[in-house]
Design an enzyme around this catalytic site. Sequence first.
Site, PDB file in Angstrom:
ATOM      1  N   GLU A 119      15.500  -0.609 -14.996  1.00 25.97           N
ATOM      2  CA  GLU A 119      15.298  -0.707 -16.444  1.00 25.97           C
ATOM      3  C   GLU A 119      13.806  -0.765 -16.787  1.00 25.97           C
ATOM      4  O   GLU A 119      13.383  -0.161 -17.773  1.00 25.97           O
ATOM      5  CB  GLU A 119      16.002  -1.946 -17.015  1.00 25.97           C
ATOM      6  CG  GLU A 119      15.924  -1.991 -18.538  1.00 25.97           C
ATOM      7  CD  GLU A 119      16.059  -3.377 -19.131  1.00 25.97           C
ATOM      8  OE1 GLU A 119      16.594  -4.257 -18.456  1.00 25.97           O
ATOM      9  OE2 GLU A 119      15.603  -3.553 -20.272  1.00 25.97           O
ATOM     10  N   GLU A 146      18.461  -2.157 -27.497  1.00 30.94           N
ATOM     11  CA  GLU A 146      19.122  -1.919 -26.208  1.00 30.94           C
ATOM     12  C   GLU A 146      19.689  -0.509 -26.350  1.00 30.94           C
ATOM     13  O   GLU A 146      20.708  -0.302 -27.014  1.00 30.94           O
ATOM     14  CB  GLU A 146      20.232  -2.950 -25.961  1.00 30.94           C
ATOM     15  CG  GLU A 146      19.760  -4.399 -25.874  1.00 30.94           C
ATOM     16  CD  GLU A 146      19.165  -4.761 -24.500  1.00 30.94           C
ATOM     17  OE1 GLU A 146      19.118  -3.890 -23.612  1.00 30.94           O
ATOM     18  OE2 GLU A 146      18.744  -5.929 -24.341  1.00 30.94           O
TER      19      GLU A 146
HETATM   20 ZN   LIG Z   1      15.969  -5.657 -20.775  1.00 31.68          ZN
END
Ligand SMILES: [Zn+2]
Length: 243
Positions: free
Chosen positions: A74, A207
């Site tokens: 990520e 997100e």
């Molecule tokens: Zn994160």
Amino acid sequence: MRATLAAGVACALLAGPPPALAVLPLAGMTVAVDPGHDGGNAAHASEVARLVDAGTLRKACDTAGTETNDGYAESAYDLDVALRLARLLRAAGARVVLTRTTDTGWGPCITERAAIGNRAHADVAISIHADGGPVSGRGFHVIYPQSIPSLTDDIAAASRRLALAVRAAFHVGTGEPFADYVGRDGLDVRSDLGGLNLSDVPKVFIETGNMRNGTDAARLESRAYRQREAVALARGIEAFLSR
Ligand SMILES: [Zn+2]
């Protein structure tokens, strides 16, 4: 010859300044772009586990973030999208402040990530993340700060407007659905994120997808898709700032 030149000058004057001198849409604006986590966080577990004051609670300085099932981190993803977004915003005339520009260090802590936007007197700040949700869940969501007296009450309304602008632009620009496992209609409001609680400027987290979901992961791993995401985010920020 002379007549033609004079006509050309007259045309140029009537047409206004050449494009290079036109006022850019984000001229005079400052945007803080915060790619979540850092590539070295996992190797500095004790440093990033240090508790800091997140406004409403004490929590870890940072975390290592998630990754796709085939190992795309990520932190690397967040930075890639952030750098693409920064390029677009700068091309539109904005001053961009990044909380990190490499994926090899650790931190900064969530407190510092908020402070960077505050010190820059940013007009808008955005943290870029991808989620580590349930395998079956997909979609994106935008998180804005809950209004808390003497903490976020001064930025809550503007941050919600920012969340709506970013949600709309991201949904249209990427075709990504609203998250089906968290939040509601692509939005969530939270009081436990230091990066939001400690911000003095309008700020959201996005997100962008669920790295643990196969469909989302395949999109997030595509360079072309990440560019689409950056374009969509830039449009959302521009829409908010042009109000
Ligand atoms: Zn994160």
